[in-house]
Design a protein around this motif. Structure first.
Motif, PDB file in Angstrom:
ATOM      1  N   THR A 291     -13.978  -0.506 -33.253  1.00  0.00           N
ATOM      2  CA  THR A 291     -15.163  -1.343 -33.391  1.00  0.00           C
ATOM      3  C   THR A 291     -14.820  -2.777 -32.985  1.00  0.00           C
ATOM      4  N   PRO A 292     -15.805  -3.618 -32.777  1.00  0.00           N
ATOM      5  CA  PRO A 292     -15.506  -5.031 -32.519  1.00  0.00           C
ATOM      6  C   PRO A 292     -14.684  -5.669 -33.637  1.00  0.00           C
ATOM      7  N   GLU A 293     -14.976  -5.296 -34.866  1.00  0.00           N
ATOM      8  CA  GLU A 293     -14.239  -5.864 -36.000  1.00  0.00           C
ATOM      9  C   GLU A 293     -12.772  -5.453 -35.979  1.00  0.00           C
ATOM     10  N   ARG A 294     -12.524  -4.184 -35.668  1.00  0.00           N
ATOM     11  CA  ARG A 294     -11.128  -3.733 -35.643  1.00  0.00           C
ATOM     12  C   ARG A 294     -10.375  -4.385 -34.496  1.00  0.00           C
ATOM     13  N   LEU A 295     -10.984  -4.429 -33.322  1.00  0.00           N
ATOM     14  CA  LEU A 295     -10.310  -5.053 -32.194  1.00  0.00           C
ATOM     15  C   LEU A 295     -10.005  -6.514 -32.485  1.00  0.00           C
ATOM     16  N   THR A 296     -10.953  -7.222 -33.074  1.00  0.00           N
ATOM     17  CA  THR A 296     -10.732  -8.623 -33.412  1.00  0.00           C
ATOM     18  C   THR A 296      -9.580  -8.775 -34.383  1.00  0.00           C
ATOM     19  N   ALA A 297      -9.516  -7.906 -35.390  1.00  0.00           N
ATOM     20  CA  ALA A 297      -8.443  -7.988 -36.382  1.00  0.00           C
ATOM     21  C   ALA A 297      -7.078  -7.743 -35.742  1.00  0.00           C
ATOM     22  N   LEU A 298      -6.991  -6.768 -34.854  1.00  0.00           N
ATOM     23  CA  LEU A 298      -5.726  -6.474 -34.179  1.00  0.00           C
ATOM     24  C   LEU A 298      -5.267  -7.643 -33.319  1.00  0.00           C
ATOM     25  N   VAL A 299      -6.201  -8.218 -32.592  1.00  0.00           N
ATOM     26  CA  VAL A 299      -5.849  -9.324 -31.707  1.00  0.00           C
ATOM     27  C   VAL A 299      -5.511 -10.572 -32.517  1.00  0.00           C
ATOM     28  N   GLU A 300      -6.274 -10.847 -33.550  1.00  0.00           N
ATOM     29  CA  GLU A 300      -6.003 -12.019 -34.392  1.00  0.00           C
ATOM     30  C   GLU A 300      -4.632 -11.922 -35.037  1.00  0.00           C
ATOM     31  N   ALA A 301      -4.243 -10.699 -35.435  1.00  0.00           N
ATOM     32  CA  ALA A 301      -2.922 -10.518 -36.044  1.00  0.00           C
ATOM     33  C   ALA A 301      -1.814 -10.885 -35.062  1.00  0.00           C
ATOM     34  N   GLU A 302      -2.000 -10.532 -33.783  1.00  0.00           N
ATOM     35  CA  GLU A 302      -0.996 -10.897 -32.781  1.00  0.00           C
ATOM     36  C   GLU A 302      -1.000 -12.392 -32.522  1.00  0.00           C
ATOM     37  N   ALA A 303      -2.182 -12.981 -32.514  1.00  0.00           N
ATOM     38  CA  ALA A 303      -2.281 -14.422 -32.266  1.00  0.00           C
ATOM     39  C   ALA A 303      -1.658 -15.235 -33.386  1.00  0.00           C
ATOM     40  N   ASP A 304      -1.645 -14.684 -34.596  1.00  0.00           N
ATOM     41  CA  ASP A 304      -1.103 -15.407 -35.758  1.00  0.00           C
ATOM     42  C   ASP A 304       0.400 -15.245 -35.924  1.00  0.00           C
ATOM     43  N   ARG A 305       1.019 -14.421 -35.115  1.00  0.00           N
ATOM     44  CA  ARG A 305       2.471 -14.190 -35.249  1.00  0.00           C
ATOM     45  C   ARG A 305       3.264 -15.441 -34.859  1.00  0.00           C
TER      46      ARG A 305
END
Length: 210
Positions: free
Chosen positions: A196-210
């Motif tokens: 979903t858009p929410e899941r994709l956003t969460a996955l990408v945000e997690a990488e951006a926050d590393r």
């Protein structure tokens, strides 16, 4: 709806002309987004695949937003196997048109316009009419229609389209499209966590926050 891939071989004796800016082994990937983005998706899709159209309808706005924020890069492998399954030339013509749009610096805009059109049916080779593709090109603001039209009508990148499909045919890991890989896993296959858009956003945000 997913399309199951059948192996085969496409032939064309003309020189192979990759579109501008392609990357990867043998320049088979069209990239979209910043090269240094912290997260990368690899997307396998066929312009005639109804499941691919459905996925794009759900996710394209989120993908564009994450790209514009500099968080996501998408590597597209544009396939053309539905032409073999259902007969016709629409997959190949549309893939060539996407490559022509990449040359014009308008890949994302044309990609969005193409997948925003009515979802394709395997039995209706809508994109087999090049005038349909040219009409979509005219919807893209800033498209160089003179060069785009010439490339679409001449099939400038047809042999490159064949090469992308042939490379795909040699692999065995992916049996259906759409396929969307993130960190080595096909997110479409994960039935427990729908893409979903929410899941994709969460996955990408997690990488951006590393």
């Amino acid at each position: 709806m997913a399309i199951v891939v059948q192996s085969g071989r496409a032939e064309d004796d003309r020189p192979i002309i990759p579109p501008a800016g392609t990357t990867g082994n043998q320049n088979l990937i069209i990239p979209s987004g910043q090269a240094n983005a912290p997260a990368t998706l690899t997307v396998y899709e066929d312009p005639r695949c109804p499941g691919c159209a459905q996925l794009e309808h759900v996710l394209h706005a989120t993908i564009n937003k994450l790209q514009d924020e500099g968080k996501l890069r998408v590597e597209y492998r544009i396939l053309s196997f539905v032409d073999r399954i259902a007969s016709g030339r629409g997959s190949k013509y549309a893939a060539n048109a996407l490559a022509a749009a990449q040359d014009a610096g308008k890949f994302r805009d044309f990609h969005d316009a193409l997948f925003a059109s009515p979802p394709p049916s395997e039995r209706e080779d809508t994109f087999g009419d090049k005038e349909v593709l040219l009409a979509l090109g005219r919807k893209v603001r800033g498209m160089d229609m003179s060069k785009f039209t010439a490339a679409v009508r001449k099939g400038t990148h047809d042999t490159w389209v064949n090469k992308v499909q042939q490379a795909f045919d040699r692999q065995t890991a992916i049996q259906a499209t759409p396929a969307v890989f993130f960190k080595g896993k096909d997110l479409v296959k994960d039935r427990e966590h729908p893409l979903t858009p929410e899941r994709l956003t969460a996955l990408v945000e997690a990488e951006a926050d590393r």
